[in-house]
Design a protein around this motif. Structure first.
Motif, PDB file in Angstrom:
ATOM      1  N   ARG B 294       0.859  -1.191   0.000  1.00  0.00           N
ATOM      2  CA  ARG B 294       0.000   0.000   0.000  1.00  0.00           C
ATOM      3  C   ARG B 294       0.895   1.240   0.000  1.00  0.00           C
ATOM      4  NH1 ARG B 294      -5.210   1.691   3.330  1.00  0.00           N
ATOM      5  NH2 ARG B 294      -5.984  -0.184   2.324  1.00  0.00           N
ATOM      6  N   TYR B 295       0.654   2.131  -0.933  1.00  0.00           N
ATOM      7  CA  TYR B 295       1.461   3.351  -1.040  1.00  0.00           C
ATOM      8  C   TYR B 295       0.714   4.507  -0.379  1.00  0.00           C
ATOM      9  CZ  TYR B 295       4.483   0.887  -4.306  1.00  0.00           C
ATOM     10  OH  TYR B 295       5.355  -0.007  -4.865  1.00  0.00           O
ATOM     11  N   VAL B 296       1.430   5.220   0.491  1.00  0.00           N
ATOM     12  CA  VAL B 296       0.830   6.322   1.245  1.00  0.00           C
ATOM     13  C   VAL B 296       1.515   7.620   0.844  1.00  0.00           C
ATOM     14  CG1 VAL B 296       0.446   7.280   3.554  1.00  0.00           C
ATOM     15  CG2 VAL B 296       0.294   4.795   3.172  1.00  0.00           C
ATOM     16  N   ALA B 297       0.714   8.625   0.540  1.00  0.00           N
ATOM     17  CA  ALA B 297       1.259   9.938   0.206  1.00  0.00           C
ATOM     18  C   ALA B 297       1.814  10.586   1.468  1.00  0.00           C
ATOM     19  CB  ALA B 297       0.174  10.807  -0.405  1.00  0.00           C
ATOM     20  N   ILE B 298       2.996  11.168   1.334  1.00  0.00           N
ATOM     21  CA  ILE B 298       3.619  11.856   2.458  1.00  0.00           C
ATOM     22  C   ILE B 298       3.588  13.347   2.161  1.00  0.00           C
ATOM     23  CG2 ILE B 298       5.752  12.155   3.775  1.00  0.00           C
ATOM     24  CD1 ILE B 298       6.397   9.232   3.033  1.00  0.00           C
ATOM     25  N   ALA B 299       2.975  14.102   3.058  1.00  0.00           N
ATOM     26  CA  ALA B 299       2.782  15.538   2.861  1.00  0.00           C
ATOM     27  C   ALA B 299       2.104  15.794   1.513  1.00  0.00           C
ATOM     28  CB  ALA B 299       4.113  16.291   2.967  1.00  0.00           C
ATOM     29  N   GLY B 300       1.170  14.925   1.187  1.00  0.00           N
ATOM     30  CA  GLY B 300       0.397  15.113  -0.045  1.00  0.00           C
ATOM     31  C   GLY B 300       1.113  14.689  -1.310  1.00  0.00           C
ATOM     32  N   GLU B 301       2.303  14.145  -1.156  1.00  0.00           N
ATOM     33  CA  GLU B 301       3.088  13.781  -2.342  1.00  0.00           C
ATOM     34  C   GLU B 301       3.205  12.267  -2.451  1.00  0.00           C
ATOM     35  OE1 GLU B 301       7.342  15.073  -4.230  1.00  0.00           O
ATOM     36  OE2 GLU B 301       6.204  16.492  -3.006  1.00  0.00           O
ATOM     37  N   ALA B 302       2.894  11.737  -3.627  1.00  0.00           N
ATOM     38  CA  ALA B 302       2.948  10.294  -3.846  1.00  0.00           C
ATOM     39  C   ALA B 302       4.389   9.838  -4.009  1.00  0.00           C
ATOM     40  CB  ALA B 302       2.153   9.937  -5.096  1.00  0.00           C
TER      41      ALA B 302
END
Lengths: 73, 369
Positions: B294-302
């Motif tokens: 599962r990929y999670v965006a960090i600070a809104g960035e993919a």
């Protein structure tokens, strides 16, 4: 596991180099020339298998070999 | 289509295989024709029928030529395909043709060149190969070097503007040593550098926020360069009327994928004209460093690199097969080979599927002429 595998491969390479001193004469190669000892023993079967595995697995390579060396021809 | 790149993955092996087998098999017949039909089917609703033909003949006392052609007739409705490529089942056709020329430069050294072209609706491929084989140590050893360049173009069905290059350079070295009167040892080192587009144009990766909510889907993106090394050790040995091939292969690349493959093949002469074949194989693979369930965006960035390729996650496969080769008494050298192999593929990081069971059936004819 990877280190162990590397060590095993290195040991085999060393064994092969050491074995290079051994000589098998042409008249002693009847068994070596058997088609069942070819690599691959069946190109038809190998090609299909490679197809399946290389398509569905994430790695490939190093499946061939130089074959006989039996001096039959 | 999702299987396109996968189907073309067989080309490197074919290119190297042609170069290697044409230049490194002194015991092969000089002139022979082969025809085969392979059927692959699995419980993920994928069926591939592959008819193939090939012929090898001597163009002159020192030059041999091999030509071959095959087609992959694909029918698929895999959960993988429907979730990533298309909501529909699909049919596809891949056609491949190749030729190899081998020149016996000296009684112990030969040079080979090969060309393979392949075409399907969304993938074109051209492979050029060169090989050198020489016998050493009074014909107790064989050194085989093979280089192959791949010039591929990845397309996307229904999108004529989509065209991404993919290039590969592969160098394989093999040393075969006669161990004694009954066997050989093969050592293979195979390196490959692939550059260009290596993702699937059909896969989209869901990106989630910290709370687990789906934000959006983005096209799959992988690094543009991948360098890998594979090493193999194989023992081929006669034990009475039985012939054993046992090998171990180690692979590693700069994407962090490491795999271990062990296989055992036993051929037993049960009569002068019938050989029975049994095979076992196990494959273990780790995941690419950028592969995540599962990929999670960090600070809104993919994440820059993201994939849903199950073949880049942790996986296993186990194969068992049986077959036989028969040389009918009245058939003038004709040989028939038939085999069936069952494989269980296991994906440990793939949310849509945890595995599949597959069957590969092969029927082939070899005819000297």
């Amino acid at each position: 596991m990877t280190r162990l595998a590397l060590a095993l491969l290195a040991a085999l390479a060393a064994a092969a180099l050491a074995g290079g001193c051994a000589r098998v004469r042409p008249w002693e190669r009847e068994t070596l020339s058997a088609p069942q000892l070819r690599s691959p023993p069946s190109r038809i079967l190998q090609r299909g298998e490679l197809h399946v595995f290389e398509v569905r697995e994430g790695t490939q390579g190093a499946n061939g070999s130089a074959g006989g060396g039996c001096g039959c021809n | 289509m999702q299987l396109s790149a996968a189907c073309l993955a067989v080309l490197p092996a074919a290119a190297l295989g042609l170069a290697a087998t044409a230049s490194a098999q002194p015991a092969e017949e000089e002139t022979v024709a082969e025809a085969a039909v392979r059927v692959y089917t699995d419980d993920d609703r994928v069926t591939v029928i592959t008819p193939s033909v090939s012929a090898r003949f001597a163009a002159s006392p020192r030059i041999s030529i091999e030509v071959d052609a095959l087609a992959d007739v694909i029918s698929a409705a895999s959960v993988d395909v429907t979730s990533q490529a298309s909501p529909y089942a699909f049919d596809d056709l891949r056609v491949e043709g190749g030729t190899t020329a081998t020149w016996a430069a000296t009684p112990r050294t030969s040079l080979g060149a090969s060309l393979i072209a392949s075409q399907e609706n969304d993938y074109r491929s051209l492979h050029l190969g060169f090989g050198l084989r020489t016998e050493v140590a009074r014909r107790n050893g064989v050194i085989d070097l093979a280089y192959r360049a791949a010039i591929d173009e990845v397309g996307r069905r229904g999108d004529p503007a989509f065209a991404r290059p993919r290039r590969a350079h592969r160098l394989a070295g093999t040393y075969t040593q006669v161990l004694d009167r009954n066997g050989y040892l093969d050592l293979v080192l195979d390196t490959e550098v692939v550059s260009g587009y290596q993702a699937s144009p059909y896969r989209f990766v869901p990106i989630f926020d910290d709370a687990g909510a789906l934000l959006y889907n983005l096209p799959e993106e992988t690094p543009e360069r991948r360098a890998g090394v594979a090493a193999l050790a194989r023992v081929r040995r006669a034990v009475g009327p039985t012939f054993v091939h046992a090998d171990y292969r180690l692979y590693g690349d700069d994407w962090g994928v490491v795999s271990h493959t062990g296989s055992l093949r036993v051929a037993a002469r049960i009569s002068p004209r019938v050989t029975a074949i049994a095979q076992l194989r196990a494959y273990l693979q780790s995941a690419a460093v950028f592969h995540e369930e599962r990929y999670v965006a960090i600070a809104g960035e993919a994440p820059a690199w993201r994939t849903r390729d199950r073949a880049l996650g942790r996986m296993r496969s186990f194969t068992a097969g049986l077959g036989c080769e028969v040389a009918p008494r009245t058939a003038g050298g004709l040989r028939v080979v038939a085999a069936v192999a069952a494989t269980r593929f296991v994906w440990l990081d793939y949310a849509l599927q945890d595995g599949r069971d597959a069957i590969l059936a092969t029927l082939g004819l070899t005819v000297p002429f």
